[in-house]
Write an enzyme that holds these catalytic residues in place. Structure first.
Site, PDB file in Angstrom:
ATOM      1  N   TYR A 279      45.255  19.563 -45.358  1.00 57.59           N
ATOM      2  CA  TYR A 279      44.987  19.588 -43.922  1.00 57.59           C
ATOM      3  C   TYR A 279      43.352  18.861 -43.703  1.00 57.59           C
ATOM      4  O   TYR A 279      42.754  19.077 -44.541  1.00 57.59           O
ATOM      5  CB  TYR A 279      45.157  20.868 -43.544  1.00 57.59           C
ATOM      6  CG  TYR A 279      46.404  21.514 -43.250  1.00 57.59           C
ATOM      7  CD1 TYR A 279      47.603  20.993 -44.079  1.00 57.59           C
ATOM      8  CD2 TYR A 279      46.629  22.350 -42.425  1.00 57.59           C
ATOM      9  CE1 TYR A 279      48.717  21.483 -44.025  1.00 57.59           C
ATOM     10  CE2 TYR A 279      48.097  23.024 -42.159  1.00 57.59           C
ATOM     11  CZ  TYR A 279      49.056  22.473 -42.911  1.00 57.59           C
ATOM     12  OH  TYR A 279      50.246  23.099 -42.879  1.00 57.59           O
TER      13      TYR A 279
ATOM     14  N   ASP B 259      50.431  31.862 -46.458  1.00 49.87           N
ATOM     15  CA  ASP B 259      50.253  31.952 -44.946  1.00 49.87           C
ATOM     16  C   ASP B 259      49.999  33.358 -44.153  1.00 49.87           C
ATOM     17  O   ASP B 259      49.938  33.140 -42.931  1.00 49.87           O
ATOM     18  CB  ASP B 259      51.208  30.925 -44.271  1.00 49.87           C
ATOM     19  CG  ASP B 259      50.960  29.485 -44.782  1.00 49.87           C
ATOM     20  OD1 ASP B 259      49.981  29.096 -45.249  1.00 49.87           O
ATOM     21  OD2 ASP B 259      52.058  28.697 -44.532  1.00 49.87           O
TER      22      ASP B 259
ATOM     23  N   GLU C 250      40.592  19.595 -46.591  1.00 49.95           N
ATOM     24  CA  GLU C 250      41.032  20.439 -47.855  1.00 49.95           C
ATOM     25  C   GLU C 250      41.325  19.513 -49.196  1.00 49.95           C
ATOM     26  O   GLU C 250      41.860  18.321 -48.824  1.00 49.95           O
ATOM     27  CB  GLU C 250      42.338  21.076 -47.739  1.00 49.95           C
ATOM     28  CG  GLU C 250      42.326  22.216 -46.443  1.00 49.95           C
ATOM     29  CD  GLU C 250      43.824  22.706 -46.128  1.00 49.95           C
ATOM     30  OE1 GLU C 250      43.667  23.781 -45.575  1.00 49.95           O
ATOM     31  OE2 GLU C 250      44.835  22.179 -46.475  1.00 49.95           O
TER      32      GLU C 250
END
Length: 345
Positions: free
Chosen positions: A305, A44, A321
């Site tokens: 997601y 991230d 995803e």
């Protein structure tokens, strides 16, 4: 009929991983598909840019992808877009942190997280430089901050409202928490932004829709256990919120999800409908989220997601995803009819 196409494939175009899908269908019918393009790894933080593809035929064919925000080695992401129907301007809310600003360091108060906004006045063809709005929408004691990730909404009143979340620093413990959902909004067509209502603790990545009676329905990733989604509602455009309730029928693996008004008085909801990140499913509600029925299973394998939109031809779009071995192999666009028979599980 279900149609699916991979729009962003990890390892292609010089990026290690593509994550965090976000969709917007403009007033002209152009479909905008955003995601984070993670340069050197799947994490991230790091060198992360923002990618965009556009479709002019309701999501059937697509322009080549391009990078619309690249802040050097820094992280820019958490895309959350909304178009003002009065001005036509598209507003894209984002977050930024330094390349080495990992979430654990932000939560400890050792790194910062900023809130940015970009705009497009030509249906996503060109974009402004990111503008920093952190001081208007983030309290000084907040460390972590995330917009969306998903889409934002313009209410019937004209208010632009963006689902977000944050965490508050506990300085004596060098940590922050718990994660807590909130909203930000604009009442001047996106020219300025301010902080709205804060919702219950132990919630974060959130998604909202306006119900037929003007109630704002908020659906949130929950850390309250039992793998169920948290829900709150607002009667004043997001300034104040009800207490949390938990939807036992919306099973989740503690993951992001998307909710959308279906244009017919109902709601659509997408998430990995499992206690693991798998089985990306779209569900439908005709009673404001009180009950749900499965509308379409999109991918039975690993998935995470997602974001929902309605195409100009009435098709449901879901950008999500997925993969065969892990959820982050590609970001796929699914198209299917809202009019197919809804079946209970």
């Amino acid at each position: 009929m279900l149609e699916q196409m991979a729009l962003f494939v990890s390892g292609q175009e010089g990026y290690h991983t593509y994550r965090i899908p976000s969709l917007l269908v403009t007033e002209k019918g152009t479909v905008l598909a955003f995601c984070e393009a993670r340069k050197n790894g799947g994490g991230d933080a790091g060198d992360i840019d923002l990618a965009l593809r556009r479709s002019f035929d309701h999501g059937i064919t697509w322009e080549p992808y391009r990078i619309i925000a690249d802040l050097g080695p820094d992280t820019v992401g958490n895309p959350c877009a909304v178009q003002d129907r009065d001005t036509g301007t598209i507003w894209l809310l984002l977050c930024r942190n330094a390349e080495d600003g990992h979430e654990k360091d932000i939560l400890a108060g050792r790194a910062t997280r900023e809130v940015l906004v970009m705009k497009s006045v030509d249906d996503g063809e060109t974009w402004s430089e990111p503008k920093d709005i952190t001081s208007s929408v983030k309290l000084p004691e907040w460390t972590w901050y995330a917009t969306g990730p998903c889409h934002a909404v313009q209410l019937k009143s004209g208010r632009l409202i963006v689902p977000c979340n944050h965490a508050v620093l506990q300085p004596e413990e060098e940590r922050s928490g718990p994660y807590t959902a909130h909203v930000i909004y604009s009442d001047d067509h996106g020219e300025s932004w301010q902080l709205g209502g804060i919702i219950g603790e132990n919630t974060n990545e959130c998604t909202l829709a306006e119900l037929a009676d003007g109630t704002v329905y908020m659906n949130m990733r929950s850390y309250h256990g039992r793998n169920r989604r948290a829900v709150a509602t607002s009667k004043d455009g997001g300034l104040t919120w009800s207490d949390l309730v938990f939807d036992e029928t919306l099973v989740e693996p503690v993951c992001q999800a998307s909710v959308l008004s279906d244009g017919q008085g109902g709601l659509l909801f997408s998430n990995p409908a499992s206690t693991s990140r798998e089985r990306l499913t779209v569900q439908s509600s005709r009673d404001g989220g009180e009950t749900w029925a499965i509308l379409q299973e999109l991918h039975p394998g690993p998935a995470a997601y997602s974001d929902l939109a309605l195409a100009g031809d009435g098709a449901v779009l879901c950008l999500y995803e997925c993969g065969e071995q892990r959820p982050y192999e590609r970001i796929t666009l699914a198209r299917f009819s809202l009019r197919k028979e809804i079946h209970a599980e």
